[in-house]
Write an enzyme that holds these catalytic residues in place. Structure first.
Site, PDB file in Angstrom:
ATOM      1  CG  ASP A  43       2.511  -7.053  -6.167  1.00 14.97           C
ATOM      2  OD1 ASP A  43       1.284  -7.080  -5.934  1.00 14.97           O
ATOM      3  OD2 ASP A  43       3.142  -5.981  -6.290  1.00 14.97           O
ATOM      4  CB  SER A  44      -1.617  -9.538  -3.373  1.00 15.31           C
ATOM      5  OG  SER A  44      -2.173 -10.234  -4.479  1.00 15.31           O
TER       6      SER A  44
ATOM      7  CE  LYS B  39      -1.825  -5.766 -11.073  1.00 16.28           C
ATOM      8  NZ  LYS B  39      -1.056  -4.723 -10.323  1.00 16.28           N
TER       9      LYS B  39
ATOM     10  CD  GLU C 219       1.930  -1.461  -7.833  1.00 16.79           C
ATOM     11  OE1 GLU C 219       1.422  -2.383  -7.175  1.00 16.79           O
ATOM     12  OE2 GLU C 219       2.610  -0.538  -7.309  1.00 16.79           O
TER      13      GLU C 219
ATOM     14  CD  GLU D 203      -4.750  -0.982  -4.737  1.00 19.00           C
ATOM     15  OE1 GLU D 203      -4.705  -1.386  -3.559  1.00 19.00           O
ATOM     16  OE2 GLU D 203      -4.006  -1.432  -5.633  1.00 19.00           O
TER      17      GLU D 203
END
EC number: 2.1.2.11
Length: 284
Positions: free
Chosen positions: A65-66, A133, A135, A201
């Site tokens: 999503d970066s 992926k 979060e 992270e």
């Protein structure tokens, strides 16, 4: 990583460029942890970087999503949508032969519950992703379980979670003092729900090392010290395409921005001077 006595034919298929073009699967990453072999992951959002990184032997690529602030020019990752990420996933998947392609579920596409998470994940898998992926630790266990029960491999993401940046008050290191137990609990919840790996992270190095020892699945560090099973970076940070002061955990392996700007300037200068094109670049 191989022993000094290993021959090229004995190098595990997970590592490095070579003749073996067998697609890396999630089990290969888990087996790498069991062997004590580390591996690298990079982001990718287009066919050219995907093909180059695949040829370089990067075993896993993340269509993150970066892309929000590395492709689309948004200020945060919160703004990018599933519709914007799906074509990027498809491009990366089509452009690789060997690497495992992981698609990031963007903010707002999985939080409401397992049904929403499954619907979103199916879209990415149909686009060509090999895994997804998401979060969140304990609070996302139900979503992870639903996806894995449906046969969709899931990479977790705990510690600092950028999609929750506003909730945690900005970029803050996770796992210090009493918070260590919270991060460890999230890690175990992700693994027990069926994830094949988990990103840590901005977690303190000591906590990341302990989690790595405890979990049977690979840990992927980004700002989590040297003891995780794998490391991931945004490729524009790693290669120096993004200018400005990088995060502490970023190492620049090149200065692509300078190279690209220099090439553009040279092209413009030659056009203005009438030096390009020459006969060599023209047709009779």
């Amino acid at each position: 990583m191989t022993s000094a006595s290993s021959s090229p034919d004995e190098i595990p298929s997970l590592y490095g460029p070579g003749k073996n073009v067998k697609r890396v699967r999630t089990r290969h990453l888990i087996e790498a942890k069991e062997r004590g072999e580390k591996w690298a992951m990079l982001t990718s959002y287009d066919q050219y970087t995907a093909a180059l990184f695949d040829e370089a032997g990067i075993p896993a690529l993340l269509v993150g999503d970066s892309a929000a602030n590395n492709v689309y020019g948004y200020e945060t990752t919160l703004q990018v949508s599933v519709d914007e990420l799906v074509p990027l996933v498809a491009a990366v998947a089509r452009s690789t032969q060997r690497t495992l392609v992981v698609a990031d579920l963007p903010f707002g596409s999985y939080e409401s519950g397992p049904a929403q998470a499954l619907e979103t994940a199916v879209r990415f898998m149909k686009a060509g992703a090999h895994a997804v992926k998401l979060e969140g630790g304990r609070r996302m266990a139900a979503q992870i379980r639903a996806l894995t029960n449906a046969g969709i491999p899931v990479m977790g993401h705990i510690g600092f979670t950028p999609q929750s940046e506003h909730a945690v008050g900005g970029y803050r290191v996770q796992g210090r003092d009493a918070q260590a137990a919270e991060v460890e609990a999230d890690a175990h919840a992700v693994a027990e729900a069926g994830a094949f790996a988990v990103v840590l992270e901005m977690v303190t190095a000591s906590v990341a090392a302990e989690i790595t020892k405890q979990l049977p699945i690979p840990t992927v560090g980004i700002g989590a010290g040297p003891d995780t099973d794998a490391q991931v970076l945004v490729w524009q940070d790693m290669a120096g395409l993004r200018r400005g002061r990088p995060q502490r955990f970023v190492k620049r392996y090149a200065e692509i921005a300078d190279v690209l700007q220099g090439a553009a300037k040279a092209f413009a200068d030659e056009v203005r001077a009438g030096e390009f094109p020459t006969k060599a670049h023209s047709f009779e």
